[in-house]
Design a protein around this motif. Structure first.
Motif, PDB file in Angstrom:
ATOM      1  N   GLY A  87       0.814  -1.209   0.000  1.00  0.00           N
ATOM      2  CA  GLY A  87       0.000   0.000   0.000  1.00  0.00           C
ATOM      3  C   GLY A  87       0.848   1.259   0.000  1.00  0.00           C
ATOM      4  O   GLY A  87       0.568   2.214  -0.735  1.00  0.00           O
ATOM      5  N   ARG A  88       1.893   1.275   0.806  1.00  0.00           N
ATOM      6  CA  ARG A  88       2.788   2.435   0.833  1.00  0.00           C
ATOM      7  C   ARG A  88       3.535   2.581  -0.490  1.00  0.00           C
ATOM      8  O   ARG A  88       3.750   3.690  -0.986  1.00  0.00           O
ATOM      9  CB  ARG A  88       3.773   2.303   1.991  1.00  0.00           C
ATOM     10  CG  ARG A  88       3.113   2.317   3.361  1.00  0.00           C
ATOM     11  CD  ARG A  88       4.124   2.224   4.472  1.00  0.00           C
ATOM     12  NE  ARG A  88       5.003   3.389   4.489  1.00  0.00           N
ATOM     13  CZ  ARG A  88       6.020   3.529   5.341  1.00  0.00           C
ATOM     14  NH1 ARG A  88       6.275   2.575   6.226  1.00  0.00           N
ATOM     15  NH2 ARG A  88       6.775   4.610   5.309  1.00  0.00           N
ATOM     16  N   ARG A  93       3.903   5.337  -5.925  1.00  0.00           N
ATOM     17  CA  ARG A  93       3.811   5.110  -7.366  1.00  0.00           C
ATOM     18  C   ARG A  93       2.763   6.012  -8.008  1.00  0.00           C
ATOM     19  O   ARG A  93       2.962   6.542  -9.103  1.00  0.00           O
ATOM     20  CB  ARG A  93       3.443   3.646  -7.646  1.00  0.00           C
ATOM     21  CG  ARG A  93       4.592   2.661  -7.588  1.00  0.00           C
ATOM     22  CD  ARG A  93       4.090   1.283  -7.971  1.00  0.00           C
ATOM     23  NE  ARG A  93       5.156   0.295  -8.004  1.00  0.00           N
ATOM     24  CZ  ARG A  93       4.966  -0.991  -8.298  1.00  0.00           C
ATOM     25  NH1 ARG A  93       3.742  -1.419  -8.583  1.00  0.00           N
ATOM     26  NH2 ARG A  93       5.978  -1.830  -8.304  1.00  0.00           N
ATOM     27  N   ASN A  94       1.643   6.166  -7.322  1.00  0.00           N
ATOM     28  CA  ASN A  94       0.508   6.885  -7.902  1.00  0.00           C
ATOM     29  C   ASN A  94       0.473   8.364  -7.544  1.00  0.00           C
ATOM     30  O   ASN A  94      -0.428   9.079  -7.984  1.00  0.00           O
ATOM     31  CB  ASN A  94      -0.804   6.237  -7.435  1.00  0.00           C
ATOM     32  CG  ASN A  94      -0.925   4.801  -7.898  1.00  0.00           C
ATOM     33  OD1 ASN A  94      -0.495   4.463  -8.986  1.00  0.00           O
ATOM     34  ND2 ASN A  94      -1.503   3.952  -7.057  1.00  0.00           N
ATOM     35  N   ARG A  99      -5.333  10.596 -11.775  1.00  0.00           N
ATOM     36  CA  ARG A  99      -6.251   9.689 -11.085  1.00  0.00           C
ATOM     37  C   ARG A  99      -7.624  10.318 -10.972  1.00  0.00           C
ATOM     38  O   ARG A  99      -7.765  11.537 -11.036  1.00  0.00           O
ATOM     39  CB  ARG A  99      -5.735   9.373  -9.675  1.00  0.00           C
ATOM     40  CG  ARG A  99      -4.488   8.521  -9.640  1.00  0.00           C
ATOM     41  CD  ARG A  99      -3.765   8.709  -8.326  1.00  0.00           C
ATOM     42  NE  ARG A  99      -3.152  10.029  -8.245  1.00  0.00           N
ATOM     43  CZ  ARG A  99      -2.798  10.608  -7.104  1.00  0.00           C
ATOM     44  NH1 ARG A  99      -3.025  10.005  -5.963  1.00  0.00           N
ATOM     45  NH2 ARG A  99      -2.231  11.802  -7.101  1.00  0.00           N
ATOM     46  N   LEU A 100      -8.623   9.470 -10.789  1.00  0.00           N
ATOM     47  CA  LEU A 100      -9.983   9.969 -10.621  1.00  0.00           C
ATOM     48  C   LEU A 100     -10.111  10.768  -9.336  1.00  0.00           C
ATOM     49  O   LEU A 100     -10.825  11.765  -9.267  1.00  0.00           O
ATOM     50  CB  LEU A 100     -10.976   8.799 -10.616  1.00  0.00           C
ATOM     51  CG  LEU A 100     -12.459   9.158 -10.541  1.00  0.00           C
ATOM     52  CD1 LEU A 100     -12.877   9.928 -11.784  1.00  0.00           C
ATOM     53  CD2 LEU A 100     -13.309   7.905 -10.378  1.00  0.00           C
ATOM     54  N   SER A 101      -9.406  10.332  -8.293  1.00  0.00           N
ATOM     55  CA  SER A 101      -9.434  11.027  -7.009  1.00  0.00           C
ATOM     56  C   SER A 101      -8.009  11.172  -6.494  1.00  0.00           C
ATOM     57  O   SER A 101      -7.248  10.205  -6.485  1.00  0.00           O
ATOM     58  CB  SER A 101     -10.282  10.248  -5.995  1.00  0.00           C
ATOM     59  OG  SER A 101     -10.246  10.861  -4.729  1.00  0.00           O
TER      60      SER A 101
END
Length: 245
Positions: A87-88, A93-94, A99-101
């Motif tokens: 998750g981290r 990465r993102n 992104r949508l949000s």
């Protein structure tokens, strides 16, 4: 049959059976089943509980022993540890992708909302993260301007409104806030102020305690579902209510 040709073998029927689980999973499931059967025996369960209690009493008596316990038994939480690290990893990465949000922007805007409703409110607040917030905002504005359909309009309006209210509310002089204000204006978001800012507490309904108790008592767990589609509109309305909770 054509002379000189061997008869064609019949075509095998397609195999629709589910794939077999890996050997390791089968072994693990077998061990779990054996453990459950053994713990169903009274004297084995009592011995197990006694050993558990001794171990927990010992390693739970100090932080050093607790740390040692989790260091030795880290494999117990291997799945959770792996999920946290992934998750981290995905967060970084993102972080600068379209992104949508934009979760970073949402997080910091929520922090600004908390500052706006504080009483008494300081003349200057959020100084330590307003620059970062504006950086996230600039990325979101750039994405929305380049490809409007790739980001939620409601999120952009909300972030714009809260930031607008923030810069209106900060009355003290501060170079960091002033620089962030200039960047906010220069970002050039085309949306209008829609009033999506924290508002004073007010009576929004005539729902009584008895009505609320009756509604809460209807809550139940649902484990069986009808095989019929749910209209998208109803799903969106449920999500909207959940977001306001």
């Amino acid at each position: 049959m054509t002379p000189g040709r061997a008869p064609r073998a019949p075509r095998a029927a397609p195999d629709h059976s589910p794939p077999l689980p890996p050997t390791g999973v089968c072994v693990l499931n077998t061990l779990k089943r054996i453990a459950k059967d053994l713990l169903a025996i009274t004297w084995i369960r009592r011995v197990y509980e006694f050993v558990n209690r001794v171990v927990l009493e010992t390693f739970g008596s100090s932080r050093i022993l607790t740390h040692l316990w989790f260091f030795v038994s880290a494999i117990t939480f291997n799945r959770e540890q792996s999920a946290v690290l992934r998750g981290r990893r995905d967060y970084y990465r993102n972080k600068h992708r379209d992104r949508l949000s934009h979760v970073e922007l949402r997080r910091n805007v929520h922090r600004l909302e908390k500052g706006l409703i504080m009483r008494p409110r300081r003349d200057v607040f959020a100084r330590d993260y307003i620059t970062e917030t504006i950086e996230f905002y600039e990325e979101a504005v750039a994405q929305f301007a380049a490809a409007p359909g790739t980001m939620e309009q409601s999120e952009m309006d909300w972030a714009h409104d809260v930031l607008t209210e923030y810069f209106r509310s900060v009355t003290g002089e501060d170079a960091t806030v002033d620089a962030a204000r200039a960047r906010f204006v220069a970002a050039g978001y085309a949306g209008e102020f829609t009033g999506k800012v924290p508002h004073p507490k007010e009576q929004l309904s005539n729902l009584s305690y008895d009505d609320l108790e009756r509604l809460v008592s209807q809550r139940r767990s649902v484990r069986w579902f009808d095989q019929r589609p749910v209209p998208r509109e109803e799903i969106d309305r449920a999500l909207l209510v959940g977001r306001q909770a």
